[in-house]
Design a protein around this motif. Sequence first.
Motif, PDB file in Angstrom:
ATOM      1  N   GLU A  23      -3.988  -3.604   3.171  1.00 49.34           N
ATOM      2  CA  GLU A  23      -3.541  -2.734   3.937  1.00 49.34           C
ATOM      3  C   GLU A  23      -2.473  -1.937   3.062  1.00 49.34           C
ATOM      4  O   GLU A  23      -1.317  -2.359   3.061  1.00 49.34           O
ATOM      5  N   SER A  24      -2.806  -0.676   2.544  1.00 49.66           N
ATOM      6  CA  SER A  24      -1.835  -0.260   1.854  1.00 49.66           C
ATOM      7  C   SER A  24      -1.076   1.053   2.613  1.00 49.66           C
ATOM      8  O   SER A  24      -1.473   1.389   3.762  1.00 49.66           O
ATOM      9  N   ASP A  25       0.233   1.302   2.170  1.00 52.70           N
ATOM     10  CA  ASP A  25       0.993   2.180   3.038  1.00 52.70           C
ATOM     11  C   ASP A  25       1.177   3.629   2.093  1.00 52.70           C
ATOM     12  O   ASP A  25       1.642   3.476   1.117  1.00 52.70           O
ATOM     13  N   GLU A  26       0.679   4.425   3.008  1.00 57.34           N
ATOM     14  CA  GLU A  26       0.511   5.901   2.391  1.00 57.34           C
ATOM     15  C   GLU A  26       2.041   6.270   2.140  1.00 57.34           C
ATOM     16  O   GLU A  26       2.167   7.446   1.751  1.00 57.34           O
ATOM     17  N   GLN A  27       3.003   5.896   2.706  1.00 52.65           N
ATOM     18  CA  GLN A  27       4.605   6.303   2.571  1.00 52.65           C
ATOM     19  C   GLN A  27       4.847   5.968   1.179  1.00 52.65           C
ATOM     20  O   GLN A  27       6.189   6.245   0.728  1.00 52.65           O
ATOM     21  N   ILE A  28       4.290   5.003   0.329  1.00 52.42           N
ATOM     22  CA  ILE A  28       4.540   4.695  -1.194  1.00 52.42           C
ATOM     23  C   ILE A  28       3.856   5.396  -2.030  1.00 52.42           C
ATOM     24  O   ILE A  28       2.676   5.405  -1.996  1.00 52.42           O
ATOM     25  N   ILE A  52       8.040  -4.684  -1.405  1.00 53.72           N
ATOM     26  CA  ILE A  52       6.629  -4.273  -1.518  1.00 53.72           C
ATOM     27  C   ILE A  52       6.078  -5.073  -2.288  1.00 53.72           C
ATOM     28  O   ILE A  52       6.375  -5.890  -3.018  1.00 53.72           O
ATOM     29  N   GLN A  53       4.718  -5.255  -1.886  1.00 55.45           N
ATOM     30  CA  GLN A  53       3.611  -5.679  -2.728  1.00 55.45           C
ATOM     31  C   GLN A  53       2.637  -4.702  -3.157  1.00 55.45           C
ATOM     32  O   GLN A  53       2.097  -3.745  -2.431  1.00 55.45           O
ATOM     33  N   CYS A  54       2.233  -4.647  -4.527  1.00 54.53           N
ATOM     34  CA  CYS A  54       1.061  -3.713  -4.870  1.00 54.53           C
ATOM     35  C   CYS A  54       0.347  -4.530  -5.880  1.00 54.53           C
ATOM     36  O   CYS A  54       0.401  -5.751  -6.288  1.00 54.53           O
ATOM     37  N   VAL A  55      -1.057  -3.840  -5.662  1.00 52.72           N
ATOM     38  CA  VAL A  55      -2.270  -4.283  -6.463  1.00 52.72           C
ATOM     39  C   VAL A  55      -2.663  -3.266  -7.376  1.00 52.72           C
ATOM     40  O   VAL A  55      -2.767  -2.210  -7.309  1.00 52.72           O
ATOM     41  N   ALA A  56      -2.601  -3.735  -8.666  1.00 59.09           N
ATOM     42  CA  ALA A  56      -3.299  -2.732  -9.656  1.00 59.09           C
ATOM     43  C   ALA A  56      -4.807  -3.005  -9.897  1.00 59.09           C
ATOM     44  O   ALA A  56      -5.375  -4.220  -9.830  1.00 59.09           O
ATOM     45  N   MET A  57      -5.780  -1.795 -10.072  1.00 59.36           N
ATOM     46  CA  MET A  57      -7.108  -1.923 -10.038  1.00 59.36           C
ATOM     47  C   MET A  57      -7.591  -1.106 -11.202  1.00 59.36           C
ATOM     48  O   MET A  57      -6.773  -0.425 -11.608  1.00 59.36           O
ATOM     49  N   ASP A  58      -8.745  -1.488 -11.526  1.00 63.17           N
ATOM     50  CA  ASP A  58      -9.140  -1.019 -12.545  1.00 63.17           C
ATOM     51  C   ASP A  58     -10.204   0.150 -12.081  1.00 63.17           C
ATOM     52  O   ASP A  58     -10.347   0.534 -11.054  1.00 63.17           O
ATOM     53  N   ALA A  59     -10.864   0.878 -12.718  1.00 60.40           N
ATOM     54  CA  ALA A  59     -11.675   2.222 -12.441  1.00 60.40           C
ATOM     55  C   ALA A  59     -12.827   1.677 -11.347  1.00 60.40           C
ATOM     56  O   ALA A  59     -13.364   2.691 -10.766  1.00 60.40           O
ATOM     57  N   SER A  67       1.920  -7.490  -7.690  1.00 54.11           N
ATOM     58  CA  SER A  67       3.189  -7.638  -8.123  1.00 54.11           C
ATOM     59  C   SER A  67       3.940  -7.375  -7.052  1.00 54.11           C
ATOM     60  O   SER A  67       3.652  -6.661  -5.918  1.00 54.11           O
ATOM     61  N   THR A  68       5.122  -8.163  -6.983  1.00 52.23           N
ATOM     62  CA  THR A  68       6.115  -7.833  -5.516  1.00 52.23           C
ATOM     63  C   THR A  68       7.411  -7.283  -6.144  1.00 52.23           C
ATOM     64  O   THR A  68       7.900  -7.759  -7.235  1.00 52.23           O
ATOM     65  N   GLY A  69       7.967  -6.290  -5.419  1.00 50.07           N
ATOM     66  CA  GLY A  69       9.420  -5.894  -5.917  1.00 50.07           C
ATOM     67  C   GLY A  69       9.846  -5.211  -4.970  1.00 50.07           C
ATOM     68  O   GLY A  69       9.659  -5.444  -3.452  1.00 50.07           O
ATOM     69  N   TYR A  70      11.035  -4.135  -5.008  1.00 47.59           N
ATOM     70  CA  TYR A  70      11.828  -3.683  -4.001  1.00 47.59           C
ATOM     71  C   TYR A  70      11.626  -2.003  -3.970  1.00 47.59           C
ATOM     72  O   TYR A  70      11.608  -1.690  -5.349  1.00 47.59           O
ATOM     73  N   ALA A  71      11.223  -1.443  -3.158  1.00 50.54           N
ATOM     74  CA  ALA A  71      11.208  -0.165  -3.045  1.00 50.54           C
ATOM     75  C   ALA A  71      12.284   0.604  -3.616  1.00 50.54           C
ATOM     76  O   ALA A  71      12.121   1.520  -4.326  1.00 50.54           O
ATOM     77  N   GLU A  72      13.490   0.321  -3.348  1.00 48.93           N
ATOM     78  CA  GLU A  72      14.874   0.692  -3.745  1.00 48.93           C
ATOM     79  C   GLU A  72      15.071   0.867  -5.152  1.00 48.93           C
ATOM     80  O   GLU A  72      15.812   1.701  -5.745  1.00 48.93           O
ATOM     81  N   LEU A  73      14.432  -0.038  -6.008  1.00 50.32           N
ATOM     82  CA  LEU A  73      14.416   0.106  -7.297  1.00 50.32           C
ATOM     83  C   LEU A  73      13.636   1.042  -8.061  1.00 50.32           C
ATOM     84  O   LEU A  73      13.629   1.385  -9.237  1.00 50.32           O
ATOM     85  N   VAL A  89      -2.949   2.151  -8.393  1.00 45.84           N
ATOM     86  CA  VAL A  89      -2.073   1.190  -7.983  1.00 45.84           C
ATOM     87  C   VAL A  89      -1.975   1.476  -6.377  1.00 45.84           C
ATOM     88  O   VAL A  89      -1.834   2.275  -5.973  1.00 45.84           O
ATOM     89  N   ALA A  90      -2.228   0.473  -5.484  1.00 42.72           N
ATOM     90  CA  ALA A  90      -1.862   0.517  -4.091  1.00 42.72           C
ATOM     91  C   ALA A  90      -0.780  -0.229  -3.626  1.00 42.72           C
ATOM     92  O   ALA A  90      -0.827  -1.426  -4.096  1.00 42.72           O
ATOM     93  N   CYS A  91       0.177  -0.027  -2.758  1.00 44.30           N
ATOM     94  CA  CYS A  91       1.266  -0.518  -2.388  1.00 44.30           C
ATOM     95  C   CYS A  91       1.446  -0.750  -0.776  1.00 44.30           C
ATOM     96  O   CYS A  91       1.099   0.352  -0.225  1.00 44.30           O
ATOM     97  N   ARG A  92       2.199  -1.721  -0.334  1.00 45.26           N
ATOM     98  CA  ARG A  92       2.444  -1.860   1.043  1.00 45.26           C
ATOM     99  C   ARG A  92       3.844  -2.412   1.022  1.00 45.26           C
ATOM    100  O   ARG A  92       4.368  -3.203   0.193  1.00 45.26           O
ATOM    101  N   TYR A  93       4.749  -1.993   2.318  1.00 42.64           N
ATOM    102  CA  TYR A  93       5.800  -2.793   2.624  1.00 42.64           C
ATOM    103  C   TYR A  93       5.426  -4.117   3.219  1.00 42.64           C
ATOM    104  O   TYR A  93       4.480  -4.458   3.801  1.00 42.64           O
ATOM    105  N   ARG A  94       6.320  -5.099   2.856  1.00 41.97           N
ATOM    106  CA  ARG A  94       5.891  -6.401   3.399  1.00 41.97           C
ATOM    107  C   ARG A  94       7.009  -6.803   4.624  1.00 41.97           C
ATOM    108  O   ARG A  94       7.828  -6.283   4.693  1.00 41.97           O
TER     109      ARG A  94
END
Length: 94
Positions: A23-28, A52-59, A67-73, A89-94
């Motif tokens: 479930e990705s977040d369109e706010q990112i 945040i948690q993000c998924v990298a996808m191919d074509a 990958s997991t990180g912080y939106a403020e970065l 890349v699709a991301c969501r808030y955790r």
Amino acid sequence: MRFLAVLAAALPGMLSAETITFESDEQIMIVRGVQILSHANFELLGNKDGQIQCVAMDANGKPLAVSTGYAELGSIVFTDMQTSDIAKVACRYR
């Protein structure tokens, strides 16, 4: 929010495959991807701070890495990957 159904992997010799829903977040919003040494770095904008948690996808929509990180970065890094191999890349808030 948007739901991405991702075909994760098909085990050899099996007739069915596992489907994972991310479930990705369109706010990112992903702004751009740049290569920094051996890492694919994607700049992003989020409407709030937090993990945040993000998924990298191919074509083809196949997941390549998570990958997991912080939106403020303002960026998310996929280690030992080439930016050119990542179509989305699709991301969501955790």
